[in-house]
Design a protein around this motif. Structure first.
Motif, PDB file in Angstrom:
ATOM      1  N   TYR A 151       0.780  -1.110   0.107  1.00 50.14           N
ATOM      2  CA  TYR A 151       0.199   0.025   0.201  1.00 50.14           C
ATOM      3  C   TYR A 151       0.866   1.018   0.102  1.00 50.14           C
ATOM      4  O   TYR A 151       1.613   1.506   0.895  1.00 50.14           O
ATOM      5  N   ASP A 160      -3.822   7.421   5.638  1.00 49.97           N
ATOM      6  CA  ASP A 160      -4.451   7.149   4.075  1.00 49.97           C
ATOM      7  C   ASP A 160      -5.238   5.794   4.304  1.00 49.97           C
ATOM      8  O   ASP A 160      -6.462   5.755   3.805  1.00 49.97           O
ATOM      9  N   ASP A 202      -9.356   5.590   3.607  1.00 48.07           N
ATOM     10  CA  ASP A 202      -9.820   4.753   2.667  1.00 48.07           C
ATOM     11  C   ASP A 202     -10.973   3.664   3.144  1.00 48.07           C
ATOM     12  O   ASP A 202     -11.738   3.274   2.529  1.00 48.07           O
ATOM     13  N   ASN A 225     -13.320   1.222   0.682  1.00 46.52           N
ATOM     14  CA  ASN A 225     -12.487   0.889  -0.645  1.00 46.52           C
ATOM     15  C   ASN A 225     -10.890   1.087  -0.278  1.00 46.52           C
ATOM     16  O   ASN A 225     -10.411   2.231  -0.257  1.00 46.52           O
ATOM     17  N   ILE A 226      -9.961   0.134  -0.544  1.00 50.96           N
ATOM     18  CA  ILE A 226      -8.590   0.232  -0.425  1.00 50.96           C
ATOM     19  C   ILE A 226      -7.858  -0.148  -1.772  1.00 50.96           C
ATOM     20  O   ILE A 226      -8.082  -1.340  -2.253  1.00 50.96           O
ATOM     21  N   ASN A 229      -8.413  -3.582  -5.921  1.00 49.38           N
ATOM     22  CA  ASN A 229      -9.388  -2.771  -4.901  1.00 49.38           C
ATOM     23  C   ASN A 229     -10.200  -3.694  -3.972  1.00 49.38           C
ATOM     24  O   ASN A 229     -10.914  -4.277  -4.485  1.00 49.38           O
TER      25      ASN A 229
END
Length: 197
Positions: free
Chosen positions: A94, A135, A139, A144-145, A177
């Motif tokens: 990420y 972050d 998210d 949704n990441i 996603n």
């Protein structure tokens, strides 16, 4: 009047070496061409078929706890070439930071074969940068990441009775996603990976 006798000059050693090298290059080129015409190697294909997350939690110390469930598809489209996977590492990234990791069991993939890999990449108290923690929290609130899944493996190719040396396969799958809603568990869009060997 008599014509003088001319001695034939012997080819120099450099000329002989140049001819031998040129002959060797032509022979090697022909072997490679024949191999390619017979085997017709095609690149391996990877996709992420499904991804979900369980137990997602960021502690007050910016440490991540989560279990990423991934389903990968490895396709060997070659007609005459099989693949040995000796060491397979799968990681979840990420924002340029690795947040989860797992190893898959070694396996053999015959020609014209699709292998499904179901893995769980675990993240236990993984330290995050302040920005990554912020972050990720944002998210998650959106639901949704966007992640990147990376596969690294030591592989060998097999054609007939011949095995190649080991090569390093690298697959980069992005954006993966991952949603947090129950609906996202059933509606995942396949992600195609860039594969380098």
């Amino acid at each position: 009047m008599a014509v003088p006798y001319r001695q034939k000059s012997k080819p120099s050693i450099l000329k002989k070496i140049a001819i031998a090298l040129l002959t060797l290059i032509v022979i090697v080129g022909l072997i490679i061409l024949i191999f390619w015409l017979v085997v017709r190697p095609v690149p391996l294909d990877y996709t992420v078929e499904h991804a979900s997350v369980n137990g997602f939690n960021i502690t007050s110390k910016n440490e991540l706890n989560a279990m990423f469930n991934l389903t990968l598809r490895a396709l060997n489209p070659n007609r005459r070439m099989s693949v040995y996977y000796d060491d397979v590492d799968i990681s979840v990234w990420y924002d340029g930071q690795m947040i989860a990791f797992t190893k898959a069991s070694p396996f053999f993939q015959p020609h014209k074969n699709t292998k499904r890999l179901d893995v769980e990449a675990d993240s236990k108290y993984t330290p995050l940068t302040n920005q990554a923690a912020k972050d990720l929290t944002h998210d998650k609130s959106i639901g949704n990441i966007g992640l990147e899944v990376r596969v690294r493996a030591w592989i060998q190719f097999k054609v007939g009775i011949f095995k190649s040396v080991h090569y390093k396969l690298k697959a980069y799958c992005t954006p993966v996603n991952v949603g947090f809603s129950p609906k996202s568990a059933t509606s995942f869009d396949r992600v195609y990976c860039d594969v380098d060997i």
